[in-house]
Motif scaffolding. Structure first.
Motif, PDB file in Angstrom:
ATOM      1  N   GLN A 120      10.329 -10.799   5.390  1.00 39.37           N
ATOM      2  CA  GLN A 120       9.345  -9.866   4.854  1.00 39.37           C
ATOM      3  C   GLN A 120       9.374  -9.925   3.328  1.00 39.37           C
ATOM      4  N   ARG A 121       8.233 -10.268   2.757  1.00 43.00           N
ATOM      5  CA  ARG A 121       8.135 -10.350   1.310  1.00 43.00           C
ATOM      6  C   ARG A 121       7.659  -9.028   0.740  1.00 43.00           C
ATOM      7  N   GLU A 122       7.843  -8.843  -0.526  1.00 43.63           N
ATOM      8  CA  GLU A 122       7.333  -7.648  -1.186  1.00 43.63           C
ATOM      9  C   GLU A 122       5.818  -7.591  -1.013  1.00 43.63           C
ATOM     10  N   GLY A 123       5.325  -6.468  -0.544  1.00 47.79           N
ATOM     11  CA  GLY A 123       3.897  -6.300  -0.314  1.00 47.79           C
ATOM     12  C   GLY A 123       3.457  -6.572   1.111  1.00 47.79           C
ATOM     13  N   ASP A 124       4.320  -7.241   1.906  1.00 46.29           N
ATOM     14  CA  ASP A 124       3.991  -7.468   3.314  1.00 46.29           C
ATOM     15  C   ASP A 124       4.099  -6.164   4.091  1.00 46.29           C
ATOM     16  N   VAL A 125       3.283  -6.044   5.126  1.00 48.22           N
ATOM     17  CA  VAL A 125       3.451  -4.932   6.057  1.00 48.22           C
ATOM     18  C   VAL A 125       4.743  -5.162   6.833  1.00 48.22           C
ATOM     19  N   ASP A 126       5.300  -4.093   7.417  1.00 52.18           N
ATOM     20  CA  ASP A 126       6.456  -4.258   8.290  1.00 52.18           C
ATOM     21  C   ASP A 126       6.055  -5.111   9.484  1.00 52.18           C
TER      22      ASP A 126
END
Length: 276
Positions: free
Chosen positions: A239-245
Motif C-alpha cells: 500500500q502506497r501513500e494515497g492508496d485506498v486500503d
C-alpha cells in the motif's frame, strides 16, 4: 470412492505449464469434487479444434465414457445429473442462483479490471505460438493496445482489492462459500483467482488479506489441485501513500452476522450515536 475412473479434460495452458482459463480451473475442481481423476490433454490457445477433433474451438471440454460435454456450466449440470449419488456441485437450486450472482459480480468488479491491469503480462506468459492470437483477440476484446491498457495499474490494484469486501464479509464466519464444505460457488470463484495467479507477476493482494485463508484452503483441496508450481504469488501488494486500503481493516463492520445479543453488545455504538 471405489470408482476412481478418470474423466478426460482438455486443458488451456501457458508457457509455465499452468492452466490459465478460469473456466478450466473451475471444471478441474468440479471433476475432482465428484470423485473422479483427471486425464488432462495439454495445450495452449491455438489448435484447440485440431486437439478436440473439431468438437469445439473453446475450452473447457470433457469426455466421459465417450461423451463430449462442453461449457463449464454445462459440465457441472452434466456431472450432477449423471452422478447424483456422488457429492453434488449444486446441491440446491439456491446454490445455482447464488453462484451465478457471485460470478457476475466478481467478473465485473474484479476479473475485468484485473484483466486490464495485467493484459500485457497475460500475453507474455503464453506460449510463443499463441502470442499473436492473444494480442489480436484481446486488443479487440478490451478495445486498445495491451501495453497502454496495462499502464498505470499500480494506481488501480489497491482499489480492485478493496472492491472484494463483500466476499471477505461472506467468508468471515465460514471456511467455504458452501459453508463447512465447498461447492461449485467456491470452485467458480477460485477459478478467477487461479487465472490471476497464472499471469500476475506483480501481486494483486496484500500479504495479510483476509481472503488468503479461503483461497489457500480451496487451492489445497484434492491433493493441492490449485498449487501448480507455474503459478505466481498472489500476495505482497504494498500500500502506497494515497492508496485506498486494500481491504477493510476494521474487522466486524458490515455484512450479516449476529451482533445484537442485548444492551451490552450495543453499548459502544449507542454511546457513539448519543454524543451531542
Amino acid at each position: 470412492m471405489a470408482d476412481r475412473k478418470a474423466i478426460t479434460l482438455y486443458d488451456l495452458q501457458v508457457s509455465t505449464g499452468a492452466t490459465i482459463s478460469p473456466f478450466v480451473w473451475a471444471t478441474k475442481f468440479a471433476v475432482r469434487h465428484k470423485g473422479f481423476d483427471l486425464d488432462v490433454v495439454e495445450g495452449g490457445f491455438t489448435g484447440i479444434a485440431e486437439r478436440t477433433g473439431g468438437k469445439t474451438e473453446r475450452l473447457p471440454a470433457i469426455v466421459d465414457n465417450g461423451r463430449w460435454v462442453l461449457d463449464s456450466w454445462g459440465i457441472v449440470e452434466y456431472l450432477d445429473e449423471t452422478y447424483p449419488e456422488r457429492p453434488m456441485l449444486i446441491p440446491h437450486e439456491s446454490v445455482a442462483v447464488m453462484t451465478k450472482t457471485l460470478d457476475a459480480w466478481f467478473w465485473s468488479t474484479a476479473v475485468g479490471p484485473w484483466m486490464r491491469s495485467y493484459c500485457a503480462d497475460y500475453r507474455d506468459v503464453c506460449y510463443e505460438h499463441d502470442k499473436d492470437y492473444i494480442t489480436s483477440s484481446r486488443e479487440v476484446m478490451l478495445g486498445g493496445n495491451l501495453e497502454d491498457l496495462q499502464k498505470g495499474r499500480e494506481d488501480r490494484l489497491a482499489a480492485i482489492s478493496a472492491s472484494l469486501e463483500p466476499l471477505r464479509l461472506g467468508l468471515r464466519e465460514h471456511p467455504f462459500l458452501g459453508g463447512d464444505s465447498p461447492n461449485y460457488a467456491d470452485y467458480r470463484l477460485i477459478g478467477g483467482f487461479l487465472w490471476l495467479a497464472s499471469l500476475a507477476q506483480t501481486p494483486p493482494l496484500a500479504a495479510d488479506d483476509p481472503l488468503r485463508g479461503w483461497i489457500e484452503r480451496v487451492r489445497d483441496l484434492f491433493g493441492g489441485l490449485g498449487q501448480h508450481p507455474g503459478l505466481f504469488d498472489l500476495y505482497g501488494l504494498k500500500q502506497r501513500e494515497g492508496d485506498v486500503d486494500p481491504f477493510n481493516r476494521s474487522a466486524g463492520l458490515g455484512g450479516i452476522f449476529k451482533r445484537n445479543t442485548g444492551p451490552q453488545s450495543t453499548k459502544a455504538e449507542t454511546s457513539l450515536l448519543n454524543k451531542s
